[in-house]
Motif scaffolding. Sequence first.
Motif, short mmCIF file in Angstrom:
data_model
loop_
_atom_site.label_atom_id
_atom_site.label_comp_id
_atom_site.label_asym_id
_atom_site.label_seq_id
_atom_site.Cartn_x
_atom_site.Cartn_y
_atom_site.Cartn_z
N MET A 60 0.78 -1.16 -0.01
CA MET A 60 0.22 -0.04 -0.54
C MET A 60 0.44 1.51 -0.06
O MET A 60 0.92 2.24 -0.76
N ASP A 61 1.72 1.04 0.86
CA ASP A 61 2.86 2.33 0.65
C ASP A 61 3.60 2.88 -0.48
O ASP A 61 3.97 3.42 -0.64
N LEU A 62 3.80 1.31 -0.90
CA LEU A 62 4.02 1.40 -2.27
C LEU A 62 3.96 1.99 -3.54
O LEU A 62 3.94 2.69 -4.51
N MET A 63 2.79 2.25 -3.13
CA MET A 63 1.34 2.02 -4.47
C MET A 63 0.51 3.54 -4.29
O MET A 63 -0.04 4.00 -5.03
N GLY A 64 1.17 4.57 -2.73
CA GLY A 64 1.13 5.81 -2.45
C GLY A 64 -0.01 5.92 -1.67
O GLY A 64 -0.41 6.67 -2.02
N GLY A 65 -0.50 5.16 -1.12
CA GLY A 65 -1.29 5.01 -0.32
C GLY A 65 -2.99 4.27 -0.45
O GLY A 65 -3.07 3.10 -1.18
N ALA A 66 -4.27 3.83 0.66
CA ALA A 66 -4.73 3.46 0.93
C ALA A 66 -5.82 3.70 -1.09
O ALA A 66 -6.26 2.32 -1.67
N GLU A 67 -5.95 4.75 -1.56
CA GLU A 67 -7.05 5.06 -2.15
C GLU A 67 -6.91 4.37 -3.51
O GLU A 67 -6.80 3.74 -3.97
N ASN A 68 -5.10 4.71 -3.57
CA ASN A 68 -4.25 4.11 -4.77
C ASN A 68 -4.27 2.59 -4.48
O ASN A 68 -4.62 1.89 -5.87
N TYR A 69 -4.32 1.93 -3.97
CA TYR A 69 -4.24 0.57 -3.26
C TYR A 69 -5.00 -0.37 -4.58
O TYR A 69 -5.48 -0.74 -5.38
N ALA A 70 -6.70 0.60 -3.84
CA ALA A 70 -8.23 0.18 -3.83
C ALA A 70 -8.19 0.09 -6.30
O ALA A 70 -8.76 -0.33 -6.20
N LYS A 71 -7.74 1.58 -5.98
CA LYS A 71 -8.17 1.62 -7.53
C LYS A 71 -6.89 0.86 -8.23
O LYS A 71 -7.81 -0.13 -9.31
N TYR A 72 -6.07 0.45 -7.95
CA TYR A 72 -5.69 -0.24 -8.59
C TYR A 72 -6.20 -2.31 -8.44
O TYR A 72 -5.72 -2.86 -9.85
N LEU A 73 -6.85 -2.07 -7.13
CA LEU A 73 -7.62 -3.41 -7.15
C LEU A 73 -8.44 -3.17 -8.47
O LEU A 73 -9.07 -4.44 -8.75
N GLN A 95 -8.55 -2.19 -11.24
CA GLN A 95 -7.96 -2.28 -12.24
C GLN A 95 -7.78 -3.84 -12.55
O GLN A 95 -8.15 -4.03 -14.09
N HIS A 96 -7.98 -3.92 -11.64
CA HIS A 96 -7.44 -5.62 -11.69
C HIS A 96 -8.57 -6.55 -11.66
O HIS A 96 -8.80 -7.55 -12.83
N PHE A 97 -9.26 -6.01 -11.18
CA PHE A 97 -10.84 -7.43 -11.66
C PHE A 97 -11.31 -7.13 -12.96
O PHE A 97 -12.12 -7.26 -13.65
N ALA A 98 -11.81 -5.72 -13.12
CA ALA A 98 -12.30 -4.36 -14.63
C ALA A 98 -11.25 -5.18 -15.40
O ALA A 98 -11.94 -5.57 -16.89
#
Length: 757
Positions: A581-594, A596-599
Amino acid sequence: MKHLAIALLAVSPALLAQAKPSQAKPASTDVVQYVDPLIGSEKTPEGYGRTLPLVEPPFAMTGWIPQTRQNKISVLSYEWHDATMSGFMGTHQPAMWMGDFGYVTVIPQVGGELRTAPEARAMKFRHEDEQSHPDIYRVTLDAGEGQTLKAEMTATEHSGMMRFRFPAKGAARILVEASRPNFNGWAAVDLAKGEITGWNPHRMDAHLGPGSMPNAGAAALPNFKGYFVVQFRKLPKSGETYGKDAKDYRGAYVEFAPGELVELRVGTSFISLDQARANLKAEMPDWNFEALQHKLHATWQEKLAHLQVTGAADSDKVRLYTAFYRSQLFPRIMTEGGRYYSGFDDKVHEGTSYTAYSIWDTFRAEWSWLTLTSPEHIDGMVTALLNDYKEGGWMPKWPNPSYTNIMIGTHADSLVAEAMRKGFHGFDKETAWQAAWKDATVPPDGDTTRRWLDREVKTPYEARAGLTYYKTLGYIPVDKIDEAASRTIEDSYDDWCVAQIAKMLGKDREYKELMQRSLNARHLYNPARHLMNGKRSDGSWAPISGGEGGDTNANRSIAGWTEGDAWVYTWGAFHDQAGLMDLMGGAENYAKYLDQHFAGGHNDHNNEPSHHYGYLYDFAGQPWKTQERVRQIAAAHYKTGPAGLIGDDDCGQMSAWFIFTAMGFYPVNAASGEYMIGSPLYRQMSLKLANGKTFTVQAENNSAENQYIQSATIDGKPLTEPVLTWEQIQAGATVKFVMGSKPSQWGSAYRPKAAAM
């Protein structure tokens, strides 16, 4: 497992109408009636569960199945579309991608010339004339000339009993196949005793692992044999052996008069013929088929009834209890009367042994489910892994019944860590530490001179392939080792598991060292891609996935992935979601990329690396998305009917995922003793625990539309985080959810703990 599309399938038509044992409990309490062993046996373009309709007690050494085709690696003995049956097998094949070993086949045959090849001896059958249950399998076979042959079988831990009602015309013949061409089995007939004895030395996985090495010695298992003793209730009229040429099927047969009811029992052993006979005597002292069946039915009833559900339709109960049955089949017991044959030093030992762990699959949820539902086996299962270590030098990753070098990582470390975390004490912890520490610190022989390809022959035990590079570079380079990116991520998790063992044993220096190393997966994060990315030995990025240049095995190898790609593995470090989550820039980005993973269609629930992905939104403060996703996955992949399981069950892992999800939680990091909360599927589920307490999950207002948690309590106190613990479950807590049709903010403040010290 392969990528499979999704199909909606109906309930197996005759399931609930199938005959039950005469002494079965009333339908209101008998949950065995809901188990359909045929679920997952139909191969379709949409999916294939690759399961077998096994008749056996939980964790039995030998399972009993009908044979509709000749099994081998990548082929199972039963497939729903087959129209003929060529025998009934005592099998040890745990999964489609593994081989069988030491198996025995019983073949009923009506008159005419002796027919030994499967295609020559096969008889037609219809599914309307078939009944499959955990305690009995029945089928009516077409014997030709308008005649039928009725067959049925039941089982105990090491033995099987069969009955064949032969037609009025043609001799009643029983063949017992000891081995297939070129495998030199042996059989003998004793007409005076009414007995066929023999052994089968065939191990389909013998070409894998240390046993395939030149000068392998004991690792080649020259003493391995699957022994069998077949006894007939009535003495046969005649009998002989067959197949004296090495290129023939080998075995023996006996004949009875036309129209006979032929009853037989088969004892199996990996120790000796005498032990096979002793197993029979202990488990089948008389010829009461019904009593054996009722006992097996009662065994499954006692086990399955620990799980109770309210608010589920019969079709839901079929999905649920079939999954529970599947979860209790593996690993297989290898102990016989206090002794066992070891596939690691080719000797017989005193003590406890199991095989067929499928650890790369089952460490994720199946093992966690066993700690809840079969804790009486956990100490023995861990002890068996430690015995393997003492006899072969390493804990195995996929014993069958010896090293096979199949899959990556040393996830026995996770099994040991989870058992210790949950307070299991019936195994030698110092030996456990030695075995896990060796996994973490000792590279396999020839580590830097081999690519360590999947199923590569003539290799020593693989352990953590590429560990030499992992320790010096902080990752495994894709230009040196196959599947390197996946290995780096999975080895990081195993480091975390071994660190937990060290901590529990007071080994502070080793704990700190391994906790630091458990962060190595972070070295593969590519911020330009927002994904994990394999690296070459010079530090440069490799192609991120097989899709670059074509999604072929060769390109996946270049990218460094195991049965997946960068999307499948980016969230693969279960223990370090905070770091990701830290590498991705926080919880919001972590969820955003998730998102994209599902979409993007990257979530491949047919295969294990994706199994935890639906639960990851809990970490990002968006638990309502977890609630949506897990319900969608459960509906898409778990249905009734022969084609109802979309994806390989892989020794219970697919099934364990569904049961946990049905109850409303899942072990994302199993060795942590924590479970992330999803969305319970039914109004109430309860699990009776070994300590006499009952853990209960209630979901008020639950329905297909009301999938979102509005509020939660545990024993009447507010539950604000989407997490349950092993201790709460063992205390027999009652968790109550209030469900609604719209997402709520319940649980949104939760964030994962950092993996760093």
